[in-house]
Design a protein around this motif. Structure first.
Motif, PDB file in Angstrom:
ATOM      1  N   ASP A  87      64.119  38.382  39.534  1.00 22.60           N
ATOM      2  CA  ASP A  87      65.187  39.187  38.954  1.00 22.60           C
ATOM      3  C   ASP A  87      66.137  39.571  40.096  1.00 22.60           C
ATOM      4  N   VAL A  88      67.188  38.770  40.286  1.00 28.48           N
ATOM      5  CA  VAL A  88      68.036  38.889  41.485  1.00 28.48           C
ATOM      6  C   VAL A  88      69.285  39.699  41.176  1.00 28.48           C
ATOM      7  N   PRO A  89      69.541  40.783  41.912  1.00 24.76           N
ATOM      8  CA  PRO A  89      70.746  41.586  41.686  1.00 24.76           C
ATOM      9  C   PRO A  89      72.035  40.820  41.982  1.00 24.76           C
ATOM     10  N   ARG A  90      73.078  41.123  41.176  1.00 20.08           N
ATOM     11  CA  ARG A  90      74.419  40.572  41.385  1.00 20.08           C
ATOM     12  C   ARG A  90      75.406  41.739  41.379  1.00 20.08           C
ATOM     13  N   PRO A  91      75.658  42.355  42.514  1.00 17.31           N
ATOM     14  CA  PRO A  91      76.559  43.518  42.543  1.00 17.31           C
ATOM     15  C   PRO A  91      77.977  43.219  42.080  1.00 17.31           C
ATOM     16  N   ALA A  92      78.409  41.963  42.179  1.00 19.45           N
ATOM     17  CA  ALA A  92      79.762  41.594  41.774  1.00 19.45           C
ATOM     18  C   ALA A  92      79.759  40.129  41.356  1.00 19.45           C
ATOM     19  N   PRO A  93      80.789  39.685  40.619  1.00 18.98           N
ATOM     20  CA  PRO A  93      80.829  38.285  40.180  1.00 18.98           C
ATOM     21  C   PRO A  93      80.767  37.286  41.327  1.00 18.98           C
ATOM     22  N   GLU A  94      81.289  37.650  42.493  1.00 16.10           N
ATOM     23  CA  GLU A  94      81.300  36.720  43.625  1.00 16.10           C
ATOM     24  C   GLU A  94      80.062  36.817  44.516  1.00 16.10           C
ATOM     25  N   SER A  95      79.067  37.604  44.117  1.00 17.53           N
ATOM     26  CA  SER A  95      77.846  37.730  44.910  1.00 17.53           C
ATOM     27  C   SER A  95      77.159  36.382  45.076  1.00 17.53           C
ATOM     28  N   THR A  96      76.629  36.131  46.274  1.00 15.14           N
ATOM     29  CA  THR A  96      76.055  34.828  46.601  1.00 15.14           C
ATOM     30  C   THR A  96      74.539  34.885  46.722  1.00 15.14           C
ATOM     31  N   ILE A  97      73.920  33.712  46.636  1.00 10.83           N
ATOM     32  CA  ILE A  97      72.476  33.626  46.800  1.00 10.83           C
ATOM     33  C   ILE A  97      72.078  33.944  48.236  1.00 10.83           C
ATOM     34  N   GLY A  98      72.911  33.593  49.203  1.00  9.55           N
ATOM     35  CA  GLY A  98      72.597  33.921  50.595  1.00  9.55           C
ATOM     36  C   GLY A  98      72.554  35.415  50.824  1.00  9.55           C
ATOM     37  N   GLY A  99      73.495  36.151  50.230  1.00 18.77           N
ATOM     38  CA  GLY A  99      73.479  37.603  50.348  1.00 18.77           C
ATOM     39  C   GLY A  99      72.261  38.206  49.685  1.00 18.77           C
ATOM     40  N   ALA A 100      71.850  37.621  48.558  1.00 20.96           N
ATOM     41  CA  ALA A 100      70.652  38.111  47.869  1.00 20.96           C
ATOM     42  C   ALA A 100      69.417  37.919  48.736  1.00 20.96           C
ATOM     43  N   ILE A 101      69.303  36.747  49.377  1.00 16.79           N
ATOM     44  CA  ILE A 101      68.164  36.486  50.260  1.00 16.79           C
ATOM     45  C   ILE A 101      68.199  37.426  51.453  1.00 16.79           C
ATOM     46  N   ALA A 102      69.360  37.602  52.058  1.00 16.16           N
ATOM     47  CA  ALA A 102      69.479  38.435  53.261  1.00 16.16           C
ATOM     48  C   ALA A 102      69.065  39.877  52.995  1.00 16.16           C
ATOM     49  N   THR A 103      69.490  40.436  51.851  1.00 15.48           N
ATOM     50  CA  THR A 103      69.166  41.833  51.575  1.00 15.48           C
ATOM     51  C   THR A 103      67.771  41.995  50.979  1.00 15.48           C
ATOM     52  N   GLY A 104      67.314  40.990  50.233  1.00 11.23           N
ATOM     53  CA  GLY A 104      65.934  41.015  49.761  1.00 11.23           C
ATOM     54  C   GLY A 104      65.639  41.983  48.638  1.00 11.23           C
ATOM     55  N   TRP A 105      66.661  42.447  47.918  1.00 13.74           N
ATOM     56  CA  TRP A 105      66.423  43.396  46.837  1.00 13.74           C
ATOM     57  C   TRP A 105      66.034  42.680  45.558  1.00 13.74           C
ATOM     58  N   ASP A 106      65.181  43.319  44.770  1.00 11.02           N
ATOM     59  CA  ASP A 106      64.744  42.795  43.485  1.00 11.02           C
ATOM     60  C   ASP A 106      65.149  43.755  42.372  1.00 11.02           C
ATOM     61  N   GLY A 107      65.333  43.212  41.173  1.00 12.31           N
ATOM     62  CA  GLY A 107      65.691  44.023  40.026  1.00 12.31           C
ATOM     63  C   GLY A 107      64.495  44.660  39.344  1.00 12.31           C
ATOM     64  N   PRO A 108      64.710  45.271  38.161  1.00 16.64           N
ATOM     65  CA  PRO A 108      63.634  45.992  37.463  1.00 16.64           C
ATOM     66  C   PRO A 108      62.435  45.134  37.082  1.00 16.64           C
ATOM     67  N   GLU A 109      62.605  43.815  36.974  1.00 15.01           N
ATOM     68  CA  GLU A 109      61.491  42.966  36.563  1.00 15.01           C
ATOM     69  C   GLU A 109      60.464  42.731  37.672  1.00 15.01           C
ATOM     70  N   ARG A 110      60.771  43.145  38.885  1.00 19.69           N
ATOM     71  CA  ARG A 110      59.905  42.838  40.032  1.00 19.69           C
ATOM     72  C   ARG A 110      58.459  43.277  39.814  1.00 19.69           C
ATOM     73  N   ALA A 111      58.247  44.435  39.233  1.00 19.63           N
ATOM     74  CA  ALA A 111      56.880  44.959  39.085  1.00 19.63           C
ATOM     75  C   ALA A 111      56.061  44.183  38.070  1.00 19.63           C
ATOM     76  N   PHE A 112      56.712  43.319  37.276  1.00 20.20           N
ATOM     77  CA  PHE A 112      56.004  42.635  36.197  1.00 20.20           C
ATOM     78  C   PHE A 112      56.116  41.116  36.300  1.00 20.20           C
ATOM     79  N   GLY A 113      56.789  40.641  37.331  1.00 22.87           N
ATOM     80  CA  GLY A 113      56.946  39.205  37.523  1.00 22.87           C
ATOM     81  C   GLY A 113      56.700  38.824  38.965  1.00 22.87           C
ATOM     82  N   VAL A 114      57.654  38.124  39.559  1.00 25.64           N
ATOM     83  CA  VAL A 114      57.526  37.707  40.954  1.00 25.64           C
ATOM     84  C   VAL A 114      58.702  38.243  41.746  1.00 25.64           C
ATOM     85  N   SER A 115      58.493  38.421  43.032  1.00 25.43           N
ATOM     86  CA  SER A 115      59.559  38.903  43.900  1.00 25.43           C
ATOM     87  C   SER A 115      60.449  37.749  44.330  1.00 25.43           C
ATOM     88  N   LEU A 116      61.628  38.087  44.824  1.00 23.49           N
ATOM     89  CA  LEU A 116      62.521  37.068  45.358  1.00 23.49           C
ATOM     90  C   LEU A 116      61.841  36.314  46.497  1.00 23.49           C
TER      91      LEU A 116
END
Length: 352
Positions: A87-116
């Protein structure tokens, strides 16, 4: 979707920086800076280094360049009835997968699925010696050698310039529904026991303004049967808004997140709270930062200020942070200010 390979240009930029001992700040589309997740300076932007390298729908594997927009990835996968497994956060429409990996944040589903972190199968990057290196692979069962690819998740670009990533995918759920319940704070431990009985259908739970919101996903027949015995009221809770930090709750000059290894709600949270991960993550707005730090440390967790307050807690230095940095970036050129702020004093773990 923009298709452009800037790998050679990026490698040349790192070589030039090494020649003149110039520190480099690395960024993507800069959509996470407003939440104190990345630094404000950008010497290398990977926003144009984008496109799909390999997509194997039958194998549930995708390899993309780091500047690829998350929305473009979601659109591509939706055509095959698939999604990113995390469950990968997208703070804005132009958010990238590299930024998601770098920050390492997970959405609400993290506790019930898998982490980034668990969905990252491999990556390619430019290391601190301007070498192109690849870690991991493109299969789910890849255990040879050290798993250095997952170190990139949450490292804030301090270990190298991430060029591409291979990610694990999952099918989109057949059916989704949410329910809301009025719940007092003292009743939450009992509810956490109850929610565990809803797995694997339970995909997210949040507590906001004394309302517990549950999201169930799976086969329609199974979800409908579970809801029949659950009660509650239909909920239109903005799950995407919480995932992307765009829910009205996050519009605050003072915002912190308390992350805990287990359920332990800080009783000193003087501000308004939004609780997810069954209490293991608590968002606090207008809270008392020093008190939050003390409560989190007593519970074995940590606090990070997204707006207002210091960016880190004062805790003893972690020598292994520096040893990893020295091995991956011996000249200390990648995001040195971010490393000093978040890792050099051991405030945040590189592996969470």
């Amino acid at each position: 979707m923009l298709e452009r390979d800037c790998g050679a240009e990026i490698q040349a930029r790192v070589e030039a920086a090494l020649d003149c001992a110039e520190p480099l700040s690395i960024s993507g589309a800069a959509t996470r800076e407003a939440f104190n997740l990345l630094g404000p300076e950008t010497s290398i932007s990977l926003a144009d280094h984008s496109g799909v390298i390999d997509y194997q729908p039958d194998e549930l594997v995708l390899r993309v360049r780091s500047g690829t927009r998350l929305e473009d990835i979601a659109g591509l996968l939706q055509q095959q009835g698939q999604r990113l497994a995390a469950d990968v956060p997208r703070p804005a429409p132009e958010s990238t997968i590299g930024g998601a990996i770098a920050t390492g944040w997970d959405g609400p589903e993290r506790a019930f699925g898998v982490s980034l972190r668990d969905t990252l199968l491999g990556c390619g990057l430019v290391n601190g010696q301007a070498q192109l290196v690849n870690f991991g692979g493109q299969v789910m069962k890849n255990v040879a050698g050290y798993d250095l690819s997952r170190l990139q998740v949450g490292a804030l670009g301090t270990l190298g310039v991430l060029l591409d990533v291979s990610l694990r995918l999952s099918p989109v759920a057949e059916y989704s529904a949410s329910r809301a319940f009025q719940v007092a704070a003292d009743d939450l431990p009992r509810w956490w026991q109850k929610t565990r009985q809803l797995r694997p259908l339970l995909r997210a739970c949040c507590v906001y303004r004394e309302q517990l919101h549950l999201r169930l996903q799976g086969r329609e027949r199974a979800v409908v049967a579970a809801l029949a015995g659950l009660g509650g009221e239909p909920s239109d809770f903005d799950w995407d808004g919480v995932r992307d930090l765009r829910h009205p709750f996050f519009h605050s000059d003072s915002l912190a997140v308390v992350q805990l290894p287990r359920f332990s709600l800080p009783r000193v949270a003087t501000g308004e709270t939004l609780i997810d991960w069954e209490g293991a993550r608590v968002w606090v707005r207008q809270g008392d930062y020093p008190e939050l730090v003390s409560a989190a440390q007593a519970a074995g967790g940590f606090v990070r200020a997204l707006r207002g307050g210091p960016p880190q807690a004062e805790v003893p230095a972690a020598e292994w942070h520096r040893r990893i940095k020295q091995a991956m970036d011996p000249r200390q050129i990648f995001n040195p200010s971010l490393f000093a702020r978040y890792f050099a004093d051991g405030a945040q773990p590189l592996c969470r």
